[in-house]
Design an enzyme around this catalytic site. Structure first.
Site, PDB file in Angstrom:
ATOM      1  N   ASP A  77     -15.236  -2.412   8.583  1.00  0.00           N
ATOM      2  CA  ASP A  77     -15.823  -2.869   7.323  1.00  0.00           C
ATOM      3  C   ASP A  77     -16.767  -4.034   7.590  1.00  0.00           C
ATOM      4  OD1 ASP A  77     -14.282  -0.975   6.043  1.00  0.00           O
ATOM      5  OD2 ASP A  77     -12.686  -2.387   5.507  1.00  0.00           O
ATOM      6  N   ARG A 119     -11.706   2.462  11.065  1.00  0.00           N
ATOM      7  CA  ARG A 119     -12.808   2.225  10.133  1.00  0.00           C
ATOM      8  C   ARG A 119     -13.152   0.744  10.162  1.00  0.00           C
ATOM      9  NH1 ARG A 119     -10.695   2.335   5.228  1.00  0.00           N
ATOM     10  NH2 ARG A 119     -11.346   0.194   4.806  1.00  0.00           N
ATOM     11  N   GLU A 153       0.813  -1.220   0.000  1.00  0.00           N
ATOM     12  CA  GLU A 153       0.000   0.000   0.000  1.00  0.00           C
ATOM     13  C   GLU A 153       0.849   1.274   0.000  1.00  0.00           C
ATOM     14  OE1 GLU A 153      -3.602  -0.517   2.666  1.00  0.00           O
ATOM     15  OE2 GLU A 153      -2.417  -2.247   3.267  1.00  0.00           O
ATOM     16  N   TYR A 202      -8.995   2.357  -4.754  1.00  0.00           N
ATOM     17  CA  TYR A 202      -8.085   3.482  -4.954  1.00  0.00           C
ATOM     18  C   TYR A 202      -8.076   4.037  -6.373  1.00  0.00           C
ATOM     19  CZ  TYR A 202      -6.636   2.116  -0.339  1.00  0.00           C
ATOM     20  OH  TYR A 202      -6.637   1.805   0.986  1.00  0.00           O
ATOM     21  N   GLU A 218     -13.470  -6.571   9.470  1.00  0.00           N
ATOM     22  CA  GLU A 218     -12.190  -6.158  10.051  1.00  0.00           C
ATOM     23  C   GLU A 218     -12.270  -4.723  10.533  1.00  0.00           C
ATOM     24  OE1 GLU A 218      -8.823  -5.650   7.371  1.00  0.00           O
ATOM     25  OE2 GLU A 218     -10.178  -5.674   5.660  1.00  0.00           O
ATOM     26  N   GLY A 254      -7.292   5.051   5.311  1.00  0.00           N
ATOM     27  CA  GLY A 254      -6.739   5.955   4.316  1.00  0.00           C
ATOM     28  C   GLY A 254      -7.173   7.395   4.531  1.00  0.00           C
ATOM     29  N   ASN A 259      -9.884  -1.356  10.634  1.00  0.00           N
ATOM     30  CA  ASN A 259      -8.667  -0.715  10.121  1.00  0.00           C
ATOM     31  C   ASN A 259      -8.224   0.366  11.100  1.00  0.00           C
ATOM     32  OD1 ASN A 259      -8.576  -1.794   7.157  1.00  0.00           O
ATOM     33  ND2 ASN A 259     -10.695  -1.210   7.520  1.00  0.00           N
ATOM     34  N   SER A 266      -6.588  -3.416   2.862  1.00  0.00           N
ATOM     35  CA  SER A 266      -7.010  -2.928   1.549  1.00  0.00           C
ATOM     36  C   SER A 266      -7.384  -4.035   0.566  1.00  0.00           C
ATOM     37  CB  SER A 266      -5.925  -2.059   0.909  1.00  0.00           C
ATOM     38  OG  SER A 266      -5.955  -0.792   1.480  1.00  0.00           O
TER      39      SER A 266
END
Length: 307
Positions: free
Chosen positions: A254, A252, A17, A213, A270, A276, A272, A143
């Site tokens: 998900d 964050r 990443e 992305y 998960e 980002g 994070n 990601s």
């Protein structure tokens, strides 16, 4: 607001990443400069401790994604150096980047997560670990790097062929989980507030690294067009997970939501700890919808790191 500081923004590194981290880091650095802080942009290399010792910043803004910035390695280094830094600490980072450890930490507290088990990649060439359809993913990459959905009619073979392109070629061990049909939801947490729920609608396939992305590959629907009870459950679970794992700054969560099951169809995939901060990223987008500018978001993350 805290006074003007010297902040080192740590970005780049050598994970899958890297490019996204550079975008996040430069965005953060620009915002900090606009707020009047003195900023040193630091591209993560093996001699990062020497660079930081020379800079002597008041704070390190961790804008790294993936290893070693998200897995506890950098956090341990900064702890040893006595430097303050943004986002989650060492123990939280070690647990949250490992999807299996995250389950062990959260499921006993009633957080709904998919079942599944760890599997050696070479076992996949003999038999399926779970009934199809199922998902295979590396246990500690973010990601959606290296995620494969194995279906009955898919082209991986049955059993999976060792020459088929997939995460089994890159990783010795993978996490196998039942595939949850339905929709992709995500909720950002900033401090002690769940910001909202975004639905992610990839234009093709699923929400993988490219969809995340590349501008135009995924539609972000905010607020998600979902029942209020499901939105409330997303926010409650995201906040509970943030607190149970000991996350700091922002995180964050998900989710997959099987919309035929109501709120019972919601599963956390998960958490994070280093979400980002690029122009396409979900945390700045949710904050913006709530009237929190990008610069204000960055400042709030800084303030919590100093608190």
């Amino acid at each position: 607001m805290s006074g003007k500081l010297h902040i080192a923004v740590l970005m780049g590194g050598w994970s899958a990443e890297r490019e996204v981290s550079l975008m996040s880091g430069n965005g953060v650095a620009d915002a900090l400069e606009s707020l009047g802080h003195r900023v040193s942009r630091v591209d993560m290399t093996r001699d990062v401790a020497i660079k930081l010792a020379e800079l002597k910043p008041d704070l390190v803004f961790n804008a790294l994604h993936g290893t070693p910035g998200e897995d506890g390695t950098v956090q341990g280094t900064l702890d040893l150096m006595g430097l303050k830094y943004t986002h989650s600490g060492l123990v939280t980072s070690v647990i949250a980047i490992d999807k299996q450890l995250t389950k062990q930490a959260l499921v006993p507290h009633g957080i709904p997560m998919p079942g599944g088990r760890m599997v050696r990649s070479e076992e996949l060439y003999e038999r399926d670990p779970l009934p199809r359809p199922y998902v295979l993913k590396p246990v500690n990459e973010g990601s959606s790097v290296g995620v494969a959905i194995v279906t009955a009619e898919g082209n991986y073979g049955d059993p999976i062929a060792c020459d088929a392109k997939g995460p089994w070629q890159e990783f010795d061990d993978l996490l196998a989980e039942p595939f949850i049909r339905g929709r992709e939801l995500t909720t950002a947490v900033l401090g002690d507030q769940a910001l909202g729920v975004t639905e992610l609608k990839p234009k093709s396939g699923f929400y993988d690294y490219d969809a995340k992305y590349t501008d135009g590959l995924t539609e972000h629907v905010f607020p998600a067009d979902i029942p209020e009870e499901v939105a409330d459950a997303c926010k409650r679970i995201a906040l509970d997970a943030h607190r149970l794992l000991g996350c700091k700054g922002c995180s964050r969560s998900d989710f997959r939501w099987d919309d035929s099951q109501g709120a019972d169809g919601l599963f956390l995939l998960e958490v994070n700890t280093q979400p980002g901060m690029t122009p396409l990223s979900l945390v700045p987008e949710q904050a913006r919808h709530l009237g929190i500018s990008y610069a204000e978001l960055v400042q709030r993350i800084v303030d919590e790191a100093l608190a």
